[in-house]
Motif scaffolding. Sequence first.
Motif, PDB file in Angstrom:
ATOM      1  N   CYS A 283       4.193  -3.011  -9.280  1.00 10.68           N
ATOM      2  CA  CYS A 283       4.114  -1.649  -9.500  1.00 10.68           C
ATOM      3  C   CYS A 283       4.962  -1.005  -8.289  1.00 10.68           C
ATOM      4  O   CYS A 283       5.302   0.093  -8.389  1.00 10.68           O
ATOM      5  CB  CYS A 283       2.526  -1.235  -9.608  1.00 10.68           C
ATOM      6  SG  CYS A 283       1.855  -1.684 -11.287  1.00 10.68           S
ATOM      7  N   HIS A 284       4.552  -1.725  -6.769  1.00 13.54           N
ATOM      8  CA  HIS A 284       4.908  -1.190  -5.753  1.00 13.54           C
ATOM      9  C   HIS A 284       6.574  -1.317  -5.630  1.00 13.54           C
ATOM     10  O   HIS A 284       7.312  -0.359  -5.266  1.00 13.54           O
ATOM     11  CB  HIS A 284       4.259  -1.991  -4.542  1.00 13.54           C
ATOM     12  CG  HIS A 284       4.711  -1.472  -3.210  1.00 13.54           C
ATOM     13  ND1 HIS A 284       5.955  -1.896  -2.445  1.00 13.54           N
ATOM     14  CD2 HIS A 284       4.160  -0.527  -2.400  1.00 13.54           C
ATOM     15  CE1 HIS A 284       6.008  -1.399  -1.474  1.00 13.54           C
ATOM     16  NE2 HIS A 284       5.123  -0.451  -1.133  1.00 13.54           N
TER      17      HIS A 284
ATOM     18  N   SER B  67      -8.165   3.317 -11.902  1.00  8.18           N
ATOM     19  CA  SER B  67      -8.385   2.006 -11.549  1.00  8.18           C
ATOM     20  C   SER B  67      -9.316   1.631 -10.454  1.00  8.18           C
ATOM     21  O   SER B  67      -9.595   0.380 -10.277  1.00  8.18           O
ATOM     22  CB  SER B  67      -7.043   1.116 -11.260  1.00  8.18           C
ATOM     23  OG  SER B  67      -6.371   1.418 -10.215  1.00  8.18           O
TER      24      SER B  67
ATOM     25  N   VAL C 177      -3.722   3.793  -1.085  1.00  8.25           N
ATOM     26  CA  VAL C 177      -3.766   3.203  -2.533  1.00  8.25           C
ATOM     27  C   VAL C 177      -2.871   1.912  -2.473  1.00  8.25           C
ATOM     28  O   VAL C 177      -2.123   1.547  -1.979  1.00  8.25           O
ATOM     29  CB  VAL C 177      -2.798   4.167  -3.411  1.00  8.25           C
ATOM     30  CG1 VAL C 177      -2.554   3.494  -4.641  1.00  8.25           C
ATOM     31  CG2 VAL C 177      -3.359   5.476  -3.581  1.00  8.25           C
ATOM     32  N   ASN C 178      -3.714   0.954  -2.962  1.00 12.74           N
ATOM     33  CA  ASN C 178      -3.482  -0.472  -3.062  1.00 12.74           C
ATOM     34  C   ASN C 178      -2.743  -0.994  -4.444  1.00 12.74           C
ATOM     35  O   ASN C 178      -3.455  -0.614  -5.405  1.00 12.74           O
ATOM     36  CB  ASN C 178      -4.422  -1.585  -2.804  1.00 12.74           C
ATOM     37  CG  ASN C 178      -5.172  -1.144  -1.376  1.00 12.74           C
ATOM     38  OD1 ASN C 178      -4.205  -1.089  -0.314  1.00 12.74           O
ATOM     39  ND2 ASN C 178      -6.361  -1.046  -1.355  1.00 12.74           N
ATOM     40  N   MET C 179      -1.489  -1.521  -4.493  1.00 13.04           N
ATOM     41  CA  MET C 179      -0.733  -1.400  -5.770  1.00 13.04           C
ATOM     42  C   MET C 179      -0.442  -2.868  -5.671  1.00 13.04           C
ATOM     43  O   MET C 179      -0.134  -3.810  -4.634  1.00 13.04           O
ATOM     44  CB  MET C 179       0.361  -0.711  -5.501  1.00 13.04           C
ATOM     45  CG  MET C 179       0.178   0.746  -5.309  1.00 13.04           C
ATOM     46  SD  MET C 179       1.740   1.741  -5.210  1.00 13.04           S
ATOM     47  CE  MET C 179       2.366   1.536  -6.841  1.00 13.04           C
TER      48      MET C 179
ATOM     49  N   ILE D  99       1.414   7.715  -9.909  1.00 11.70           N
ATOM     50  CA  ILE D  99       1.058   6.713  -8.988  1.00 11.70           C
ATOM     51  C   ILE D  99      -0.552   6.788  -8.393  1.00 11.70           C
ATOM     52  O   ILE D  99      -1.607   5.805  -8.599  1.00 11.70           O
ATOM     53  CB  ILE D  99       1.761   6.404  -7.833  1.00 11.70           C
ATOM     54  CG1 ILE D  99       3.390   5.799  -8.362  1.00 11.70           C
ATOM     55  CG2 ILE D  99       1.014   5.433  -6.756  1.00 11.70           C
ATOM     56  CD1 ILE D  99       3.058   4.539  -8.943  1.00 11.70           C
TER      57      ILE D  99
ATOM     58  N   SER E 108      -4.018   4.906  -9.782  1.00  7.13           N
ATOM     59  CA  SER E 108      -4.996   4.437  -8.953  1.00  7.13           C
ATOM     60  C   SER E 108      -6.483   4.908  -8.752  1.00  7.13           C
ATOM     61  O   SER E 108      -7.262   4.055  -8.480  1.00  7.13           O
ATOM     62  CB  SER E 108      -4.422   4.626  -7.409  1.00  7.13           C
ATOM     63  OG  SER E 108      -4.463   5.901  -6.916  1.00  7.13           O
TER      64      SER E 108
ATOM     65  N   SER F  43       0.734  -1.265  -0.070  1.00 12.97           N
ATOM     66  CA  SER F  43       0.051   0.046  -0.012  1.00 12.97           C
ATOM     67  C   SER F  43       0.961   1.335   0.111  1.00 12.97           C
ATOM     68  O   SER F  43       2.080   1.227   0.324  1.00 12.97           O
ATOM     69  CB  SER F  43      -0.962  -0.037   1.233  1.00 12.97           C
ATOM     70  OG  SER F  43      -1.787  -1.105   1.349  1.00 12.97           O
TER      71      SER F  43
ATOM     72  N   SER G   2      -4.660  11.743 -15.251  1.00 12.26           N
ATOM     73  CA  SER G   2      -5.713  10.862 -15.062  1.00 12.26           C
ATOM     74  C   SER G   2      -7.011  11.612 -15.904  1.00 12.26           C
ATOM     75  O   SER G   2      -7.737  10.750 -16.507  1.00 12.26           O
ATOM     76  CB  SER G   2      -6.409  11.050 -13.639  1.00 12.26           C
ATOM     77  OG  SER G   2      -6.809  12.520 -13.390  1.00 12.26           O
TER      78      SER G   2
ATOM     79  N   SER H   3      -8.349   1.918  -7.197  1.00 11.27           N
ATOM     80  CA  SER H   3      -7.614   1.325  -6.219  1.00 11.27           C
ATOM     81  C   SER H   3      -7.351   2.012  -5.266  1.00 11.27           C
ATOM     82  O   SER H   3      -6.521   1.809  -4.161  1.00 11.27           O
ATOM     83  CB  SER H   3      -6.323   0.428  -6.817  1.00 11.27           C
ATOM     84  OG  SER H   3      -5.724   1.449  -7.418  1.00 11.27           O
ATOM     85  N   ALA H   4      -7.593   3.253  -5.448  1.00 13.33           N
ATOM     86  CA  ALA H   4      -7.404   4.546  -4.293  1.00 13.33           C
ATOM     87  C   ALA H   4      -9.015   4.504  -3.309  1.00 13.33           C
ATOM     88  O   ALA H   4      -9.953   4.704  -4.002  1.00 13.33           O
ATOM     89  CB  ALA H   4      -7.303   5.780  -4.758  1.00 13.33           C
TER      90      ALA H   4
END
Length: 317
Positions: free
Chosen positions: A154-155, A196, A148-150, A189, A193, A97, A134, A198-199
């Motif tokens: 990517c992380h 996608s 943000v989960n990556m 980043i 997110s 994250s 974006s 994921s934020a």
Amino acid sequence: MNFFKELGEGKPELFTATVREAMSGAVFNGDVIQLGRGSDEGQIHGARLGHSRLSRVRFLPKALVRTLQNEDFANFTVPICSSESWTVGGAQLEDKSVFFNFTASETEVIASNRLSICGRVPLQRFLEEVQLFSGRDASDLYGPTVIVNMPSDCHATLVRTLKCILNLTDGQSTQSELEGRLTRTMAIIFAMSVNSGSANKATWSQKEGLVSKAREYYASGLSNKPSVADLCRATEVSAPTLISAFRDVTGETPARFFALQRLASVHDKLVQASKPKPMVKQVALAHGFTDLGRFGSLYKSVYGVLPSEQTKCFAPI
């Protein structure tokens, strides 16, 4: 004490300090409450890049580190060591994250074996870059705190990129160049997110709210060394509810958490004081420790040495 090393006009300013030295206002404004047993070791290596900052942090024992934030910046924390659980701003970080703090006035991190990269970039420039990448209006893309989960790859790429920026702070690149690269990296980043999905805006649970309210009451000094009963009256909950909230959020009971908070203040006094060193008894009594035998045992159980030995020790903290 000035920890910054200037490399020349327009060049990055480097700094190296212990975690507690850095939190004393020399680099950051905040405090450290050590929750777990272990030597109070920790280092922060970083650079000031114009208005931005980028740092690598290492701190071994489980601890709560509170850092005051400037709301004109996008602040971020990137855990490198994912083997331990991290709680940031009352929210649990999942594996790989990244935590962003935009308008909250402070960041609180509870973690063991803390190894991370953290920093800040100018908020307005960051939002402009996010909108560019974006394709969306940036005004509604962020909240006070966002996680943000990556994906793992990517992380790993983000960590390598941030380390590379830190490695470039050797005087060959200008502050402006590195600040632009850092801002663009974090904006990409965040933009990815957002697009996608994921934020996620971090929201405090009722338990985090109770702990925060109890800590505010404790800090207000309305009651000298308040009891659990005092805290329950202030938070308007029962003792079992308050104790459960503290255990879930900090891993400690209210009584032990606040004892550790006072112990951290004593520790700061003992290790940061210039000669002549203060009398341990005076410092302990001033922070509410009236049983000096129990105080000494608690201090050694957390910091590994007796408080009298700490005053003679000039090892890095």
